[in-house]
Design an enzyme around this catalytic site. Structure first.
Site, PDB file in Angstrom:
ATOM      1  N   HIS A 138       0.835  -1.204   0.000  1.00 56.46           N
ATOM      2  CA  HIS A 138       0.000   0.000   0.000  1.00 56.46           C
ATOM      3  C   HIS A 138       0.868   1.252   0.000  1.00 56.46           C
ATOM      4  O   HIS A 138       1.985   1.247   0.519  1.00 56.46           O
ATOM      5  CB  HIS A 138      -0.996   0.006   1.172  1.00 56.46           C
ATOM      6  CG  HIS A 138      -0.403   0.228   2.522  1.00 56.46           C
ATOM      7  ND1 HIS A 138      -0.465  -0.705   3.532  1.00 56.46           N
ATOM      8  CD2 HIS A 138       0.254   1.284   3.068  1.00 56.46           C
ATOM      9  CE1 HIS A 138       0.121  -0.231   4.614  1.00 56.46           C
ATOM     10  NE2 HIS A 138       0.571   0.976   4.347  1.00 56.46           N
ATOM     11  N   GLU A 143      -5.096   0.361   0.006  1.00 51.25           N
ATOM     12  CA  GLU A 143      -4.845  -1.052   0.236  1.00 51.25           C
ATOM     13  C   GLU A 143      -5.041  -1.857  -1.044  1.00 51.25           C
ATOM     14  O   GLU A 143      -5.707  -1.395  -1.978  1.00 51.25           O
ATOM     15  CB  GLU A 143      -5.807  -1.566   1.320  1.00 51.25           C
ATOM     16  CG  GLU A 143      -5.660  -0.878   2.674  1.00 51.25           C
ATOM     17  CD  GLU A 143      -4.407  -1.304   3.432  1.00 51.25           C
ATOM     18  OE1 GLU A 143      -3.492  -1.897   2.840  1.00 51.25           O
ATOM     19  OE2 GLU A 143      -4.349  -1.023   4.643  1.00 51.25           O
TER      20      GLU A 143
HETATM   21  C1  F6R Z   1       1.445   6.869   6.240  1.00 44.02           C
HETATM   22  C2  F6R Z   1       1.301   6.105   5.050  1.00 44.02           C
HETATM   23  C3  F6R Z   1       1.623   4.644   4.975  1.00 44.02           C
HETATM   24  C4  F6R Z   1       3.049   4.333   5.385  1.00 44.02           C
HETATM   25  C5  F6R Z   1       3.316   2.845   5.267  1.00 44.02           C
HETATM   26  C6  F6R Z   1       4.719   2.494   5.703  1.00 44.02           C
HETATM   27  O1  F6R Z   1       1.057   8.228   5.997  1.00 44.02           O
HETATM   28  O2  F6R Z   1       0.912   6.669   4.101  1.00 44.02           O
HETATM   29  O3  F6R Z   1       1.417   4.209   3.659  1.00 44.02           O
HETATM   30  O4  F6R Z   1       3.927   5.054   4.569  1.00 44.02           O
HETATM   31  O5  F6R Z   1       2.396   2.133   6.039  1.00 44.02           O
HETATM   32  O6  F6R Z   1       4.851   2.771   7.052  1.00 44.02           O
HETATM   33  P1  F6R Z   1       6.285   2.740   7.769  1.00 44.02           P
HETATM   34  O7  F6R Z   1       7.094   3.827   7.158  1.00 44.02           O
HETATM   35  O8  F6R Z   1       6.003   2.998   9.224  1.00 44.02           O
HETATM   36  O9  F6R Z   1       6.858   1.393   7.503  1.00 44.02           O
END
Ligand code: F6R
Length: 256
Positions: A138, A143
């Protein structure tokens, strides 16, 4: 899509901050797209440092967030607006009134998501969008299985994403909201430049699909293959499933 394989998250943060510094030197009124999650944090630390050093100013900029939980308390530390305020906005010179996000507590969510897309357009669009990627591919909260051309909309979080994010809610899955408002893939693709960060082995499959897989709703980030100015910053672990890794290294060496 340009792939950059860098040794650690600090170097990734610094490389993205270089692009942002270049953009804002040329256009101080550029708008920055900000993501939550752990991936952009080294970039934010670097930007905070460069603003303090007078190398970048966001005083004429608008920040646009990607997404927000629905129904989360306004003062909850994990409300994305609060996260962005804490992690970057309050530590740089952006006007707090110019930090925008989709509204997860609006009485009329359907109207609010439309207004958010209009606001982005009205302010001239996003010049550079920072992105992370979920282990299920995603981006923002788009999703698998959704439209590849969607605009900002209300969505249901998958169980996988809720499990991934439970670490921000005391490890308690029941505390993670079930719905979100998110920029759509079409909205994200309107940004003039995309800079996606992924680190760690847990992201390796999603990265391989995003860069080399067929474009498919099954891996939403694959739509980025259609963006003319998309950059992917990854560490060795996140790069480990790329089939053409040697080729990306060659191109990277030739760029330097
Ligand atoms: C948050 C977002 C999500 C995150 C993804 C990765 O604004 O858009 O798509 O970028 O879930 O999250 P991390 O960086 O915490 O692994």
């Amino acid at each position: 899509m340009e792939v950059y394989i860098l040794p650690n998250e600090e170097e990734i943060g610094s490389a993205i901050a270089d692009r942002i510094e270049k953009l804002f030197s040329a256009n101080p009124e550029a708008n920055l797209g900000v993501a939550t999650g752990s991936s952009p944090l080294p970039t934010y630390r670097e930007l905070i440092k460069r603003v303090a050093e007078g190398k970048i100013s966001f005083s004429k900029s608008h920040f646009f967030m990607l997404d927000e939980y629905v129904g989360i308390a306004e003062d909850h530390p994990e409300r994305y607006h609060n996260v962005i305020t804490t992690e970057i906005a309050s530590q740089v010179d952006v006007d707090p009134a110019n930090v925008h996000g989709p509204e997860g507590n609006a009485p009329d969510l359907a109207a609010a998501v439309k207004e958010y897309d209009e606001l982005i357009r009205e302010k001239g669009g996003v010049d550079l969008q920072i992105l992370g990627i979920g282990s299920d591919g995603h981006i923002a909260f788009n999703e698998p299985g959704g439209s590849l051309v969607s605009r900002t909309h209300v969505d249901v979080l998958t169980n996988q994403t809720r499990v991934d994010n439970a670490r921000f809610f005391d490890g308690d899955l029941d505390k993670v909201p079930t719905h979100c408002v998110t920029q759509g893939l079409g909205t994200i693709m309107d940004a003039r430049e995309l800079c996606l960060v992924a680190t760690g082995e847990g992201k390796a499959e999603a990265v391989a699909q995003m860069v080399e897989g067929g474009i498919s709703a099954l891996w939403p980030a694959t739509i980025m293959q259609m963006h003319p100015n998309a950059h992917v910053f990854i560490d060795e672990a996140a790069a480990s499933k790329l089939k053409l890794i040697d080729y990306y290294r060659e191109i990277q060496a030739a760029r330097a």
